[in-house]
Design a protein around this motif. Structure first.
Motif, PDB file in Angstrom:
ATOM      1  N   ILE A 130       0.933  -1.039  -0.150  1.00  0.00           N
ATOM      2  CA  ILE A 130       0.008   0.150   0.029  1.00  0.00           C
ATOM      3  C   ILE A 130       0.805   1.221  -0.046  1.00  0.00           C
ATOM      4  N   ASP A 131       1.013   1.796  -1.027  1.00  0.00           N
ATOM      5  CA  ASP A 131       1.883   3.157  -1.138  1.00  0.00           C
ATOM      6  C   ASP A 131       1.145   4.365  -0.727  1.00  0.00           C
ATOM      7  N   THR A 132       2.088   5.553  -0.711  1.00  0.00           N
ATOM      8  CA  THR A 132       1.705   6.813  -0.074  1.00  0.00           C
ATOM      9  C   THR A 132       0.484   7.440  -1.259  1.00  0.00           C
ATOM     10  N   ASP A 133       0.471   6.914  -2.507  1.00  0.00           N
ATOM     11  CA  ASP A 133      -0.291   7.515  -3.439  1.00  0.00           C
ATOM     12  C   ASP A 133      -1.597   6.841  -3.125  1.00  0.00           C
ATOM     13  N   LYS A 169      -1.905  12.241  -4.934  1.00  0.00           N
ATOM     14  CA  LYS A 169      -1.223  13.255  -5.247  1.00  0.00           C
ATOM     15  C   LYS A 169      -1.866  14.637  -5.440  1.00  0.00           C
ATOM     16  N   GLN A 170      -3.338  14.689  -5.902  1.00  0.00           N
ATOM     17  CA  GLN A 170      -3.872  15.761  -5.963  1.00  0.00           C
ATOM     18  C   GLN A 170      -4.337  16.621  -4.597  1.00  0.00           C
ATOM     19  N   CYS A 177       5.010   2.263   1.304  1.00  0.00           N
ATOM     20  CA  CYS A 177       6.151   2.663  -0.006  1.00  0.00           C
ATOM     21  C   CYS A 177       5.617   3.627  -0.749  1.00  0.00           C
ATOM     22  N   GLY A 178       6.526   3.868  -1.598  1.00  0.00           N
ATOM     23  CA  GLY A 178       6.306   4.934  -2.518  1.00  0.00           C
ATOM     24  C   GLY A 178       7.113   6.121  -2.124  1.00  0.00           C
ATOM     25  N   SER A 179       6.335   7.278  -2.361  1.00  0.00           N
ATOM     26  CA  SER A 179       6.920   8.738  -2.195  1.00  0.00           C
ATOM     27  C   SER A 179       7.031   8.728  -0.586  1.00  0.00           C
ATOM     28  N   SER A 180       7.697  10.001  -0.107  1.00  0.00           N
ATOM     29  CA  SER A 180       8.316  10.383   0.832  1.00  0.00           C
ATOM     30  C   SER A 180       7.049  11.395   1.548  1.00  0.00           C
ATOM     31  N   ARG A 181       5.831  11.658   0.822  1.00  0.00           N
ATOM     32  CA  ARG A 181       4.910  12.726   1.347  1.00  0.00           C
ATOM     33  C   ARG A 181       4.561  12.447   2.825  1.00  0.00           C
ATOM     34  N   ALA A 225       7.621   0.884   4.866  1.00  0.00           N
ATOM     35  CA  ALA A 225       8.735   1.671   4.023  1.00  0.00           C
ATOM     36  C   ALA A 225       9.439   2.656   4.967  1.00  0.00           C
ATOM     37  N   ASP A 226      10.627   2.634   5.189  1.00  0.00           N
ATOM     38  CA  ASP A 226      11.472   3.510   6.073  1.00  0.00           C
ATOM     39  C   ASP A 226      11.002   4.711   6.429  1.00  0.00           C
ATOM     40  N   ILE A 227      10.971   5.689   5.358  1.00  0.00           N
ATOM     41  CA  ILE A 227      10.851   7.078   5.239  1.00  0.00           C
ATOM     42  C   ILE A 227       9.002   7.151   6.017  1.00  0.00           C
ATOM     43  N   PHE A 228       8.012   6.435   5.423  1.00  0.00           N
ATOM     44  CA  PHE A 228       6.721   6.467   6.145  1.00  0.00           C
ATOM     45  C   PHE A 228       6.996   6.173   7.676  1.00  0.00           C
TER      46      PHE A 228
END
Length: 206
Positions: free
Chosen positions: A19-22, A27-28, A79-83, A104-107
Motif C-alpha cells: 500500500i503506497d503513499t499515493d 497526489k492531487q 512504500c512509494g513517495s516520502s509525502r 517503508a522506512d520514510i513512512f
C-alpha cells in the motif's frame, strides 16, 4: 503533538501488500500544508467512485470500520513517495496505530513524527489479527505503548518492539518542534551570549 499512551478501538483489516503513499493520499491532495482536513481523502481512489459516492465494499466505508482507530495491513505499508501528508491523512481520519509485517522506512519515521504508532509484527501474527478484526464491533483491540503489547479481542497479549527514543517521544507528545522547545532555555542563553559577543551577526540585538 497528541501523546500516545494507550489506545482501545476498532481495528480495520486491509489485507493488501505494498500500500503506497499515493494510495493513502493521492497526489492531487498534496497542495495543502495544513495537517487537518485530509482524513476525508484518505484512500480516496479506493474509497470513492468517480461521482464522489462511497464504494460500499471498501473497508473504511463499512460499519464499524469507518470509526477505526487501528489499521491492520499487509507487508511494505507506506512504500512509494516520502509525502508526510500520508500520516497526516491517517491521523486526521482517526487512525493512531498501523500494524503490519513491514513498513517503508520514510513512512515509518514520519508516523512517529506525527503521533502515529507503526507496529511491526510477524506476518502470521498480522494475518491472525486480521481474522479477529473481521468480527467488527465485537473485535476491540488495545495497544498499550508503555507495556509494548497489543491486546487482541480474546485478551491475548502480543509484544512488540519500539525504539526507546521514539517511544519516549510518543508517550510525551514530542515532535521535532517539541523536542527543540525542550531546549528553549539553552537556546535563549546562547542567543543572549551571541548578541553580546557578536552583535554584528545578531540583527535584533540592537
Amino acid at each position: 503533538m497528541k501523546p500516545f499512551k494507550e489506545l482501545t478501538g476498532i481495528a480495520a483489516p486491509m489485507d493488501l501488500i505494498n500500500i503506497d503513499t499515493d494510495m493513502i493520499i493521492p497526489k492531487q491532495f498534496l497542495k495543502t500544508i495544513q495537517r487537518s482536513g485530509l482524513g476525508k481523502n484518505l484512500f480516496d481512489e479506493m474509497r470513492y467512485n468517480d461521482d464522489g459516492s462511497e464504494k460500499a465494499d471498501f473497508v473504511l466505508n463499512r460499519e464499524p470500520y469507518r470509526h477505526a482507530s487501528i489499521l491492520i495491513a499487509g507487508d511494505n505499508f507506506g512504500c512509494g513517495s516520502s509525502r508526510e501528508h500520508a500520516p497526516w491523512a491517517l491521523e486526521d481520519f482517526g487512525i493512531r496505530c498501523v500494524i503490519a509485517p513491514s513498513f517503508a522506512d520514510i513512512f515509518h519515521n514520519n508516523c512517529f513524527k506525527n503521533g502515529i504508532l507503526p507496529i511491526r509484527l510477524p506476518e502470521e501474527t498480522v494475518n491472525a489479527l486480521m481474522e479477529k478484526a473481521d468480527r467488527g464491533q465485537n473485535a476491540m483491540f488495545t495497544v498499550d505503548l508503555e507495556r509494548q503489547v497489543v491486546v487482541d479481542p480474546d485478551g491475548v497479549e502480543i509484544s512488540f518492539e519500539v525504539d526507546p527514543f521514539r517511544k519516549h517521544c510518543l508517550l510525551n507528545g514530542l515532535d521535532d518542534i517539541g523536542l527543540t522547545l525542550q531546549k528553549g532555555g539553552a537556546i535563549d542563553g546562547y542567543e543572549a551570549a551571541r548578541a553580546e559577543t557578536a552583535p554584528w551577526v545578531t540583527p535584533d540585538a540592537a
